[in-house]
Write an enzyme that holds these catalytic residues in place. Structure first.
Site, PDB file in Angstrom:
ATOM      1  N   LYS A 175       0.873  -1.149  -0.044  1.00  0.00           N
ATOM      2  CA  LYS A 175      -0.133   0.015  -0.114  1.00  0.00           C
ATOM      3  C   LYS A 175       1.019   1.370  -0.121  1.00  0.00           C
ATOM      4  CE  LYS A 175      -1.746   3.170   1.777  1.00  0.00           C
ATOM      5  NZ  LYS A 175      -1.664   4.366   1.343  1.00  0.00           N
ATOM      6  N   GLY A 228       6.369   5.884   8.327  1.00  0.00           N
ATOM      7  CA  GLY A 228       5.436   7.100   8.202  1.00  0.00           C
ATOM      8  C   GLY A 228       5.460   7.722   9.603  1.00  0.00           C
ATOM      9  N   SER A 229       4.536   8.600   9.698  1.00  0.00           N
ATOM     10  CA  SER A 229       4.713   9.319  10.902  1.00  0.00           C
ATOM     11  C   SER A 229       4.423   8.444  12.077  1.00  0.00           C
ATOM     12  CB  SER A 229       3.505  10.454  10.782  1.00  0.00           C
ATOM     13  OG  SER A 229       2.205   9.821  11.004  1.00  0.00           O
ATOM     14  N   GLY A 233       1.796   5.513  13.137  1.00  0.00           N
ATOM     15  CA  GLY A 233       2.398   4.350  13.508  1.00  0.00           C
ATOM     16  C   GLY A 233       1.803   3.888  14.792  1.00  0.00           C
ATOM     17  N   GLU A 250       8.871   2.205  11.509  1.00  0.00           N
ATOM     18  CA  GLU A 250       9.899   3.259  11.195  1.00  0.00           C
ATOM     19  C   GLU A 250       9.249   4.622  11.040  1.00  0.00           C
ATOM     20  OE1 GLU A 250      12.936   3.113  11.363  1.00  0.00           O
ATOM     21  OE2 GLU A 250      13.317   0.978  11.336  1.00  0.00           O
ATOM     22  N   CYS A 284      13.085  11.454   6.676  1.00  0.00           N
ATOM     23  CA  CYS A 284      13.095  11.195   8.148  1.00  0.00           C
ATOM     24  C   CYS A 284      14.353  11.539   8.902  1.00  0.00           C
ATOM     25  CB  CYS A 284      12.835   9.715   8.259  1.00  0.00           C
ATOM     26  SG  CYS A 284      13.915   8.591   7.201  1.00  0.00           S
TER      27      CYS A 284
HETATM   28  P1  NAD Z   1       2.042   9.098   7.161  1.00  0.00           P
HETATM   29  O1  NAD Z   1       1.860   8.660   8.368  1.00  0.00           O
HETATM   30  O2  NAD Z   1       0.734  10.230   6.601  1.00  0.00           O
HETATM   31  O3  NAD Z   1       1.829   8.123   5.823  1.00  0.00           O
HETATM   32  C1  NAD Z   1       2.406   6.964   5.703  1.00  0.00           C
HETATM   33  C2  NAD Z   1       1.581   5.841   5.094  1.00  0.00           C
HETATM   34  O4  NAD Z   1       0.762   5.259   5.819  1.00  0.00           O
HETATM   35  C3  NAD Z   1       0.616   6.268   3.827  1.00  0.00           C
HETATM   36  O5  NAD Z   1       0.857   5.057   2.849  1.00  0.00           O
HETATM   37  C4  NAD Z   1      -0.469   6.395   4.333  1.00  0.00           C
HETATM   38  O6  NAD Z   1      -1.610   6.383   3.299  1.00  0.00           O
HETATM   39  C5  NAD Z   1      -0.677   5.400   5.352  1.00  0.00           C
HETATM   40  N1  NAD Z   1      -1.741   5.490   6.415  1.00  0.00           N
HETATM   41  C6  NAD Z   1      -2.234   6.651   6.801  1.00  0.00           C
HETATM   42  N2  NAD Z   1      -3.176   6.535   7.757  1.00  0.00           N
HETATM   43  C7  NAD Z   1      -3.220   5.140   8.034  1.00  0.00           C
HETATM   44  C8  NAD Z   1      -3.701   4.318   8.885  1.00  0.00           C
HETATM   45  N3  NAD Z   1      -4.643   4.871   9.761  1.00  0.00           N
HETATM   46  N4  NAD Z   1      -3.414   3.027   8.977  1.00  0.00           N
HETATM   47  C9  NAD Z   1      -2.906   2.442   8.085  1.00  0.00           C
HETATM   48  N5  NAD Z   1      -2.139   3.170   7.109  1.00  0.00           N
HETATM   49  C10 NAD Z   1      -2.255   4.564   7.154  1.00  0.00           C
HETATM   50  O7  NAD Z   1       3.379   9.553   6.750  1.00  0.00           O
HETATM   51  P2  NAD Z   1       4.074  10.517   5.386  1.00  0.00           P
HETATM   52  O8  NAD Z   1       3.592  11.846   5.542  1.00  0.00           O
HETATM   53  O9  NAD Z   1       3.741   9.633   3.930  1.00  0.00           O
HETATM   54  O10 NAD Z   1       5.687  10.490   5.532  1.00  0.00           O
HETATM   55  C11 NAD Z   1       6.049  11.217   6.405  1.00  0.00           C
HETATM   56  C12 NAD Z   1       6.465  10.586   7.802  1.00  0.00           C
HETATM   57  O11 NAD Z   1       7.004   9.250   7.495  1.00  0.00           O
HETATM   58  C13 NAD Z   1       7.514  11.509   8.670  1.00  0.00           C
HETATM   59  O12 NAD Z   1       7.075  11.533   9.972  1.00  0.00           O
HETATM   60  C14 NAD Z   1       8.607  10.648   8.432  1.00  0.00           C
HETATM   61  O13 NAD Z   1       9.746  11.200   9.470  1.00  0.00           O
HETATM   62  C15 NAD Z   1       8.243   9.420   8.477  1.00  0.00           C
HETATM   63  N6  NAD Z   1       9.448   8.673   7.743  1.00  0.00           N
HETATM   64  C16 NAD Z   1      10.269   7.788   8.801  1.00  0.00           C
HETATM   65  C17 NAD Z   1      11.055   7.003   8.022  1.00  0.00           C
HETATM   66  C18 NAD Z   1      12.057   6.178   8.934  1.00  0.00           C
HETATM   67  O14 NAD Z   1      12.861   5.280   8.446  1.00  0.00           O
HETATM   68  N7  NAD Z   1      11.964   6.387  10.100  1.00  0.00           N
HETATM   69  C19 NAD Z   1      11.408   7.126   6.499  1.00  0.00           C
HETATM   70  C20 NAD Z   1      10.610   7.885   5.693  1.00  0.00           C
HETATM   71  C21 NAD Z   1       9.757   8.592   6.620  1.00  0.00           C
END
Ligand code: NAD
Length: 495
Positions: A175, A228-229, A233, A250, A284
């Site tokens: 996804k 993701g965020s 998470g 992550e 990130c």
């Molecule tokens: P996000 O959390 O908005 O989305 C990440 C993914 O989760 C997307 O595919 C989104 O559609 C999905 N998602 C959203 N709501 C969900 C839910 N309720 N259940 C399951 N999946 C859901 O993050 P983003 O804006 O795409 O990315 C930015 C964030 O990612 C920043 O916080 C950044 O620090 C983090 N990030 C971390 C790393 C790492 O390795 N630590 C790497 C890259 C990005």
């Protein structure tokens, strides 16, 4: 007429059961419509998981070296299409071509690493407590892995998850983030062209609250890997905890570059420019805080501001662009909110602080690279992830204070220290609470063959990359063979 893309479910490209699609547009130019992608529903996830379960039965019986051969061909095909993929990735998420080429290269490196791992996947042979008894461990695949990925590394992050998952013999449902569906589509095309049996991979486009959530909620998906965020998470983690799923998280970061009085200042300047404003601050590992020792503080801020104002903003596909747009309007509005927060909390705006406009910049989500000085430890600029081109400068008096400020946040992904003192360099690696510490290099960057991840609220103890991720995607199984011909009792006091 824009192109309409589909999901890959059940071994074919299919329309979503919802019949609904969303637009994918170029963040550097709103009028550039890349295509329409499925806004899938729960039923699409259910079909994908059913198919992936069939794929798993086939793939888990394929010898690991043969699985590795497929991934080697994947690496070859990605290398052959590198320029094309970099171009389409810049078009859909904005970072300059040099960076998207690096993103594809990370995927290629991850593929070749995975290919060789197919000939390792070692278990241990261990001496038994008992005579004439053999004891060993082996690695077993787990099942269907649900992979949920962010927008900022559209190729690298899906491959970090998918290639080790596949190499270990699992099937996957991807996804991807809704801002980068095109890159994910090309990745799946490449896996199929390389000979991956079709039902081993499923691609379901759509929104996180629907598709991502359905994948996390699905009882037949025992493994979830999420990047993701931290806020998202946490939701994912709550469900996985309740359902006893294996979960890799992550998440966010609030990374600091420390520059001490004894540092090579030219090197530190280049480092922070790249760390803070590369990928428009949307990594990130981005440098979000700059901790300057008092002796060099004022002069360093001045030099940094001069260099920052020279950065060229623009379309990442145009030669000479240093900084591309933010990924979407919501991201730009979030950055704007933090400019107000910084002002309200008494920080000094050194440069930037507003939307970048004029000419072609009016067509995209551009924001001026921004520096705040006079930021205090504990303030919101010091504590919260902004995920944009905003750098907060904090003055520190000595090494101990620098380390305390670095550690005084809830995140723990990466850190960086610029110093010419080898003792301080080693202390930094030991004492900074991060998954990664760079010495005399910026906070950003990762190598495919090393573990990647963070501590505290950045992660949950797992790592991507390197050898460790293969443990996440496989179960350890122990095999005992008693060839004594007698009943030998373990866990009885034989001594
Ligand atoms: P996000 O959390 O908005 O989305 C990440 C993914 O989760 C997307 O595919 C989104 O559609 C999905 N998602 C959203 N709501 C969900 C839910 N309720 N259940 C399951 N999946 C859901 O993050 P983003 O804006 O795409 O990315 C930015 C964030 O990612 C920043 O916080 C950044 O620090 C983090 N990030 C971390 C790393 C790492 O390795 N630590 C790497 C890259 C990005």
């Amino acid at each position: 007429m824009s192109k309409t893309f589909e999901n890959f479910v059940g071994g074919q490209w299919v329309a979503p059961t919802t019949g609904e699609y969303f637009d994918n547009r170029n963040p550097a130019n709103h009028s550039d419509l890349i295509g329409r992608f499925p806004s899938s529903g729960i039923a699409d996830v259910q079909r994908a998981v059913e198919s992936a379960r069939r794929g798993f039965e086939l793939w888990k019986r394929t010898p690991a070296p043969a699985r590795g051969d497929v991934l080697r061909r994947v690496g070859d095909l990605m290398a052959a299409r590198k320029e094309e993929i970099a171009d389409l990735m810049t078009r859909e998420m904005g970072k300059p071509l040099a960076e998207t080429r690096g993103d594809v290269q990370e995927g290629i490196d991850t593929a070749y690493y995975a290919a060789t791992e197919g000939r390792r996947l070692f278990g241990h042979t261990v001496p038994s407590e008992l005579a004439n008894k053999w004891a060993m461990t082996m690695r077993r695949p787990i099942g269907v892995c649900g992979l949920i990925t962010p927008f900022n590394f559209p190729m690298a992050i899906p491959t970090w998850k998918m290639f080790p998952a596949l190499l270990c013999g699992n099937s996957v449902v991807l996804k991807p983030a809704e801002d980068v569906p095109h890159t994910a589509t090309v990745l799946v095309e490449i896996l199929l062209a390389a000979g991956l049996p079709p039902e081993v991979i499923q691609l379901v486009h759509g929104f996180g609250e629907v598709v991502g959530k359905a994948l996390v909620d699905h009882p037949q998906v025992p493994v979830i890997s999420f990047t993701g965020s931290t806020e998202t998470g946490r939701l994912v983690g709550e469900t996985c905890g309740r359902m006893h799923k294996r979960l890799s998280l992550e998440m966010g970061g609030k990374n600091a570059q420390i520059v001490l009085d004894d540092a090579d200042l030219d090197l530190a300047l280049d480092g922070v420019l790249w760390g803070a404003f590369g990928t428009t601050g949307q990594r990130c590992t981005a440098t979000s805080r700059l901790l300057l020792q008092s002796g060099i503080h004022d002069a360093f801020v001045q030099r940094l501001a001069d260099r920052t104002m020279q950065l060229r903003l623009g379309d990442g596909r145009v030669a000479g662009t240093d900084v591309g747009p933010l990924v979407n309007e919501a991201a730009r509005e979030k950055v704007e909110r933090y400019i107000e927060i910084g002002r309200a909390q008494g920080a000094t705006l050194v440069c930037g602080g507003a939307r970048a406009t004029g000419g072609a910049l009016n067509n995209g989500f551009f924001f001026q690279p921004t520096i705040f000085s006079g930021v205090t430890a504990g303030s919101r600029l010091d504590q919260e992830e902004i995920f944009g081109p905003v750098l907060s400068v904090i003055k520190v008096e000595n090494v101990d204070e620098a380390f305390a400020v670095n550690n005084g946040v809830r995140y723990g992904l990466s850190s960086s220290v610029y110093t010419s003192n080898v003792n301080v360099a080693f202390r930094a690696m030991q004492d900074l609470d991060n998954g990664i510490t760079y010495v005399n290099a910026p906070t950003i960057g990762a190598e495919a063959h090393l573990p990647f991840g963070g501590v505290k609220e950045t992660g949950n103890g797992h790592r991507e990359g390197g050898w460790e991720v293969y443990e996440f995607y496989s179960e350890t199984k122990v095999g005992y063979v008693d060839y004594s011909g007698a009943l030998q009792r373990a866990q009885i006091d034989n001594y």
